[in-house]
Each structure stands twice: as structure tokens, then as C-alpha cells.
Design a protein around this motif. Structure first.
Motif, PDB file in Angstrom:
ATOM      1  N   LYS A   1       3.947   1.527  -1.089  1.00  0.00           N
ATOM      2  CA  LYS A   1       4.627   1.626  -2.385  1.00  0.00           C
ATOM      3  C   LYS A   1       3.709   2.180  -3.455  1.00  0.00           C
ATOM      4  O   LYS A   1       4.103   3.016  -4.265  1.00  0.00           O
ATOM      5  N   SER A   2       2.465   1.692  -3.483  1.00  0.00           N
ATOM      6  CA  SER A   2       1.520   2.148  -4.512  1.00  0.00           C
ATOM      7  C   SER A   2       1.126   3.611  -4.310  1.00  0.00           C
ATOM      8  O   SER A   2       0.734   4.284  -5.267  1.00  0.00           O
TER       9      SER A   2
ATOM     10  N   ASP B   1       0.820  -1.199   0.000  1.00  0.00           N
ATOM     11  CA  ASP B   1       0.000   0.000   0.000  1.00  0.00           C
ATOM     12  C   ASP B   1       0.862   1.260   0.000  1.00  0.00           C
ATOM     13  O   ASP B   1       0.576   2.235  -0.704  1.00  0.00           O
TER      14      ASP B   1
ATOM     15  N   HIS C   1       5.293   8.244  -8.766  1.00  0.00           N
ATOM     16  CA  HIS C   1       6.213   7.584  -9.692  1.00  0.00           C
ATOM     17  C   HIS C   1       7.089   8.627 -10.365  1.00  0.00           C
ATOM     18  O   HIS C   1       6.642   9.710 -10.746  1.00  0.00           O
TER      19      HIS C   1
END
Length: 348
Positions: free
Chosen positions: A342-343, A340, A347
Motif C-alpha cells: 500500500k505504501s 508495504d 497516491h
């Protein structure tokens, strides 16, 4: 504390009708209701405007109208009407939850909706088998953390002390336990040979005299248990068919839904290999099981309170199964939380 990507029991199916049913699961407030076609919808129980629980509002066909300013939300959580506005505000959205019905229970998926697959709901052997009787069970609220209940459901030893007049007796004391770790949980089991039949089961077994008894205590992630009982005349006990013609088989399914860190909702039912259409036997089962589980509740609520005051630093050999399950569950929770985080990161 909780595994989100999992199915939990939200309610018994008869609890959800054409009205707003409020509940709390994993610390989240949820409102459930039946749609006009008989399905079940589940929404976050808070209007995004002033956070009034939607359960304090009213149903409008398949949508929920907030009882404060009249915002209306459909089954997907989208606002479809905002009085006095041509278009609802873009932020007027509530979370919706995937739901499914199985075994007389309403199940809810608490994590990523895209990962919800009803096929992952725990399978119940013999459900719908006309040769097996069903005690439709019950539900109770237990004022303790759900992991004390999973501990208890992986501890065959406790029945000799907590359930002396029902599931246990002195013949069981000291019998060794076997612990098996599976991909989806932990099993603790043991055979006891040539022992007295415990009081709960003595009412129902078809043979007289001593028995071979199997205790199979299994808990699967996130917090669902299958307790199997086998009673056969002494010298005939086996794990597999062919069983003795008078064998007693009972599968007890136990589904734990954490309300929050200190409260658990406990649902259960039992299946048996005899008297499939005997309502008197089903009533007796329900009464006796409810009494025995009440004994568990009294102990576990006291354990929760005692551990909150002064946590124990001691374990016994019989704690091997519960500890292995806690380790497995915690690893899954940690992995889920890491994913969670990381997401959620931007980016590059």
C-alpha cells in the motif's frame, strides 16, 4: 516468510570488534563493525557500484571503504568519498540498520528504521540479579527453517524421546498440555506431580526424592523463546512465590535468527536461582545444554530435509501450540506485506 519489523540477534557482542563482520539475516547480507566510540554500525553488505561486499573492504575510522574502487560509506550508509569525483554519485547509498546491545548480544532491526525502539527487545527477568547465576550460553547454526525450531520450542512432549539422558524421562509421557495464546506469542505448559527428576536437573536440585515439575514453553514473535523450569519437592510445586526453600528455577532464553529459508542461527543463555558465582556450575550448564541442543539440531535438520522431500499432511494434538504460533506469525507477516504494498502505490 519473515517478519521484518522486529528485533533479531545479529551476533554475540564479543564477535563485533574493530573489523568488518559479515553475516546474513532474513536473506539480507549485512556487515557490522564497532565504531571508534565503541558503538555498533550495521550496513548493507554490497557496494552499490559493482556489488562487491563491503566486508571485503576496510575500515577508515568510522566509515567503510569499498575494496574495489574506494567508495567510502559512513555509518548512515551515505557515500562520503568517491575517488576522482568532486561529489559522490547520488545513487551511491547503502542501507543502514538500527542496532542495540542487550544481554551480551547485538540486536538488529530489519524493518522500517522509524519503527525501531530498543524498548521492544525481549525483557529478561533476573538479568543482573546478584542472586541468580548466568550461563552466558552459546550459538549454533542449524540447517533448517526457523519455524521448525519454533515448533520444537513449543513442544514439551519431544523431550521424552529426543532428550532421554538430559531434559526428559519416561515419567513425562502422556501428561496433558495447556496452550495459551497471548498478544505476542504462545505458551504451552504443564505440571507433572510426584515424578522422577530428569537427569540434567538431578545434578543441581537441592532435594532428594520425587518432584513436582513445571514445563513452561513460550515463543514470542518473531522467533524468541523463554523456557521456564520449576522443580520442587513432591507436593510443594507452585507457579508463584512463596516457593519451597529448595526450589530449582531455571529460565532459558532462546533467540532464533533466520539466515534464510533453510538456515537458522540459534543463540541462547540460561539464568538459575542458585550458585550465582560458581563458574564450575556455569561450565557444567553450558556443556550439558550444548549437548542437548545438539540432539535437537540433529532431529530438526532431518525434519527439514524430510519435509522438503515430502511435506507431511498430519498433525497431532501436541501440535496445537506450534500451529497457533505459526498462524499468529503468518497473520503478522501478511499484514506487514500488505502495508508495504500500500505504501509503495502512487497516491492520487
Amino acid at each position: 516468510m519473515f517478519l521484518k519489523n522486529a528485533w533479531y540477534v545479529a551476533a554475540s557482542d564479543h564477535e563485533i570488534r574493530r573489523h568488518l563482520h559479515s553475516t546474513r539475516i532474513l536473506g539480507e547480507d549485512i556487515v557490522l563493525y564497532r565504531t571508534l566510540d565503541g558503538g555498533v554500525a550495521a550496513l548493507e553488505d554490497a557496494c552499490p557500484h559493482r556489488k562487491l561486499p563491503l566486508s571485503m573492504g576496510r575500515l577508515r575510522d568510522d566509515a567503510v571503504e569499498c575494496g574495489y574502487h574506494g567508495l567510502v560509506f559512513d555509518c548512515s550508509g551515505s557515500c562520503v568519498r568517491a575517488p576522482g569525483m568532486a561529489q559522490p554519485p547520488a545513487r551511491a547509498v547503502v542501507r543502514s540498520y538500527p542496532v542495540a546491545e542487550r544481554y551480551g548480544l547485538v540486536w538488529i532491526w530489519m524493518g522500517d528504521p522509524g519503527s525501531a525502539d530498543p524498548a521492544d527487545i525481549m525483557q529478561v527477568a533476573h538479568w543482573g540479579d546478584p542472586a541468580w547465576g548466568v550461563n552466558r550460553g552459546d550459538a549454533m547454526t542449524v540447517r533448517c527453517n526457523y519455524q521448525y525450531l519454533t515448533d520444537n520450542l513449543l513442544d514439551p512432549s519431544h523431550v521424552s524421546w529426543v532428550h532421554q539422558t538430559s531434559f526428559g524421562n519416561a515419567a513425562m509421557i502422556g501428561e496433558p498440555l495447556k496452550t495459551q495464546v497471548n498478544d505476542d506469542g504462545v505458551v504451552v505448559s504443564r505440571w507433572m506431580r510426584n515424578v522422577e527428576v530428569a537427569p540434567f536437573y538431578a545434578k543441581f536440585v537441592k532435594f532428594s526424592g520425587p518432584c513436582d515439575r513445571k514445563q513452561h514453553y513460550e515463543v514470542r514473535v518473531p522467533s524468541h523463546a523463554l523456557i521456564k523450569a520449576i522443580f520442587a519437592p513432591a507436593g510443594s510445586g507452585t507457579d508463584t512465590e512463596p516457593f519451597h526453600p529448595d526450589v530449582f528455577l531455571m529460565d532459558s532464553y532462546n533467540f532464533l535468527t533466520p539466515v534464510d529459508e533453510s538456515t537458522t542461527r540459534y543463540y541462547w543463555f540460561q539464568l538459575r536461582n542458585f550458585s550465582p558465582d560458581d563458574e564450575a556450575v556455569s561450565r557444567q550448564f553450558a556443556e550439558d545444554v550444548r549437548h542437548a541442543f545438539g540432539e535437537d539440531r540433529a532431529v530438526l535438520e532431518a525434519v527439514h530435509a524430510g519435509m522438503a522431500r515430502s511435506p507431511s499432511k498430519m498433525n497431532l494434538p501436541l501440535d496445537a501450540g506450534p500451529l497457533r504460533f505459526r498462524q499468529k506469525l503468518q497473520a503478522l507477516i501478511a499484514a506487514e506485506q500488505a502495508a508495504d504494498v500500500k505504501s509503495a502505490q502512487p497516491h492520487a
